[in-house]
Design an enzyme around this catalytic site. Structure first.
Site, PDB file in Angstrom:
ATOM      1  N   ASP A 103       0.822  -1.209   0.000  1.00  0.00           N
ATOM      2  CA  ASP A 103       0.000   0.000   0.000  1.00  0.00           C
ATOM      3  C   ASP A 103       0.858   1.262   0.000  1.00  0.00           C
ATOM      4  OD1 ASP A 103      -2.281  -1.557   0.047  1.00  0.00           O
ATOM      5  OD2 ASP A 103      -2.386  -1.585   2.241  1.00  0.00           O
ATOM      6  N   GLY A 104       2.046   1.205   0.625  1.00  0.00           N
ATOM      7  CA  GLY A 104       2.933   2.369   0.622  1.00  0.00           C
ATOM      8  C   GLY A 104       3.436   2.697  -0.771  1.00  0.00           C
TER       9      GLY A 104
ATOM     10  N   ASP B  69      -2.550   6.409   5.906  1.00  0.00           N
ATOM     11  CA  ASP B  69      -2.149   5.272   5.064  1.00  0.00           C
ATOM     12  C   ASP B  69      -0.780   4.736   5.460  1.00  0.00           C
ATOM     13  OD1 ASP B  69      -4.498   5.724   3.731  1.00  0.00           O
ATOM     14  OD2 ASP B  69      -3.581   6.698   2.007  1.00  0.00           O
TER      15      ASP B  69
END
Length: 553
Positions: A204-205, A513
């Protein structure tokens, strides 16, 4: 044989020594076994037909049965031999649905009676594939070799690249060398006009890096000021693909339903498109970051901040920091104000998840394009809020403040933080967890792992909003600020720096996030369908019924 209306081709071809009736129209490729007295019982038991959507055909090529090679030079172990009546053959590669939203690449080889018919089938299928204009032909690929279990390069070379080659998708591959390498390259150097999409291999990063680079580049090219919270951002034209190679991969779980590299690759090849909302985060008219999944203040911010100090522990640091943060049980005072979305379909508690072809996202997208952000109206469930110029204001003590732009589902939380959050409806679900006992907070956390209504608690509120602001209440007096300015440390400051005495710290950090924001006071706005992914949302049921299919693997 005569063709039926709408049928492009129809022939009797051989598969595994049996004759099948094969037909092609602009929508589907179908093959049905012709029954005989010998095989009729077997057909009734295992099924006798297969239907494949033309858009889900990956490739077609002619087979040289005598040499055992394909026309693309790759060797293949043949499951059938040529016969005098059927000396030629071609292979069709297509998508097959497996369990738990997985997709697989499956091959079927058809034997033809003559060269002209074989060529006709290959050419006709290729013409139908050429009409699939949404398919990418040239992609820019970024590989993160350090994320997750450091398997990004291996996953791409062994699982992704062969499928791209089979479907004739060309790629330019860049292996990132440092943090934000992909973001910087997209923002300044990349020739975006040369590509049909951007793909990242990572977690996700890495996906967040790609989004930041692509969105920032789009705003720069269109002279849009990202530092203005009220500015309407320009949607990105290039689609983004994500090949999961991270730790949680919640983006893949929300948009595909599984964190499987092969499944994600097949979605990219057939050119699926799934719009997604993006939240912009500002502090004092200064752009901070874009959020795609979760903004968390309080509990989730504290967990991330503590885990960042324990990188040496590896992935287990998240469990350790989560347990430690739960035991400290800090609450934070502040003011939350928001513009509630009152003209949209659905609510955070309606138990209607976002799925492929979501009607809620379609309806709410039309509302976003027609109307400006609506003014807040009274919520009958909660009456403790104030109202200021269309914004609802809530002041209190909170254990957690979360904003979920998608369900945020992952293996540990199958339902996610907000099970009914939508990917592309122009809203985010704002979840307020007020100060409560440690036992009640544990009950709330446990509900993230099961199917119970996690919002059905007196200390939990959830609102579907278009914008929101948060201002923490710093426990400082004017005299204390003056003393700090003179270099003196007061008792209150010592408590904040070393809260072993049991005093709650003045403020927490925002987890955006998986990254810490530098400011606690923020303003967040939702930009409806700002980006598009190579995905289609989670499919409720397979489009075509799964029947046994003859395959050559």
């Amino acid at each position: 044989m005569d063709k039926q209306p709408g049928i492009l081709l129809s022939s009797h071809l051989l598969i595994r020594k049996c004759v099948w009736e094969v037909s092609l129209n602009p929508l589907v490729l179908t093959w049905r076994q012709i029954p005989s007295q010998k095989n009729i019982q077997q057909l009734l038991k295992v099924g006798s037909s297969r239907i494949v959507s033309v858009p889900e055909i990956l490739a077609v090529w002619e087979i040289d049965l005598h040499s055992g090679t394909k026309d693309d030079g790759r060797w293949q172990k043949m499951s059938q031999k040529p016969t005098e009546a059927y000396p030629l053959a071609f292979t069709v590669s297509y998508v097959r649905r497996a369990r738990k939203h997985r997709w697989r690449c499956c091959d079927v080889t058809f034997l033809c009676p003559d060269w002209a018919l074989c060529q006709l089938w290959v050419q006709t299928i290729k013409e139908q594939l050429a009409e699939q204009t949404n398919r990418p032909k040239h992609l820019l690929v970024y590989i993160n070799p350090y994320g997750g279990k450091q398997q990004g390069r291996r996953i791409y070379e062994q699982k992704v690249a062969p499928l791209f080659a089979r479907a004739s998708v060309s790629t330019d591959v860049i292996v990132t060398e440092y943090a934000n390498h992909a973001r910087d390259h997209l923002t300044t150097v990349a020739e975006l006009k040369l590509y049909d999409g951007v793909v990242c291999v990572g977690g996700d990063g890495m996906f967040s890096e790609i989004v930041h680079g692509l969105v920032s580049r789009t705003q720069k090219d269109n002279d849009v000021d990202q530092n203005s919270p009220e500015e309407k951002l320009v949607a990105c034209t290039l689609r983004i693909g994500i090949i999961p190679a991270g730790s949680t991969d919640c983006i893949c779980y929300a948009t595909v339903g599984i964190n499987d590299p092969v499944t994600s690759t097949l979605h990219i090849i057939i050119g699926d498109s799934q719009p997604m909302d993006v939240c912009s985060v500002h502090h004092n008219n200064t752009f901070l970051k874009y959020s795609l999944s979760l903004l968390g203040y309080g509990f989730y911010g504290d967990v991330l901040a503590d885990s960042e100090r324990k990188l040496w522990m590896g992935p287990v640091r998240y469990d350790f920091s989560g347990f430690k943060t739960f035991l400290t049980h800090h609450y934070y005072e502040g003011t939350v104000s928001f513009q509630q979305a009152t003209d949209t379909l659905g609510t955070p508690r309606d138990k209607t998840p976002c799925r492929a072809g979501c009607l809620t996202c379609l309806h709410n997208r039309r509302q976003c394009s027609k109307n400006s952000p609506d003014k807040s109206t009274a919520d009958p469930d909660f009456t403790d809020g104030e109202y200021e110029e269309g914004w609802r204001v809530i002041r209190g003590k909170f254990l957690a403040i979360n904003a979920a732009s998608m369900s945020c589902a992952c293996p540990r939380s199958p339902q996610g933080l907000s099970p009914a959050a939508h990917l592309a409806d122009g809203t985010t679900d704002l979840i307020l967890v007020r100060k409560c006992s440690r036992f009640n907070f544990l009950r709330h956390l446990i509900r993230h792992t099961n199917k119970d209504d996690q919002f059905d608690m007196t200390f939990v509120e959830v609102h579907r909003v278009r914008r929101f602001r948060f201002v923490p209440r710093h426990c400082q007096s004017d005299s204390e600020r003056e003393l700090r300015g003179n270099g003196k440390r007061t008792f209150g400051q010592i408590c904040r720096d070393h809260p072993a005495c049991g005093c709650s710290p003045a403020y927490s950090s925002w987890n955006c996030d998986g990254e810490i924001l530098p400011h606690a006071a923020i303003e967040v706005g939702v930009h409806c369908q700002l980006i598009k992914l190579f995905a289609r949302g989670i499919e409720e049921t397979p489009v075509f019924e799964e029947l046994p299919a003859p395959c050559v693997k």
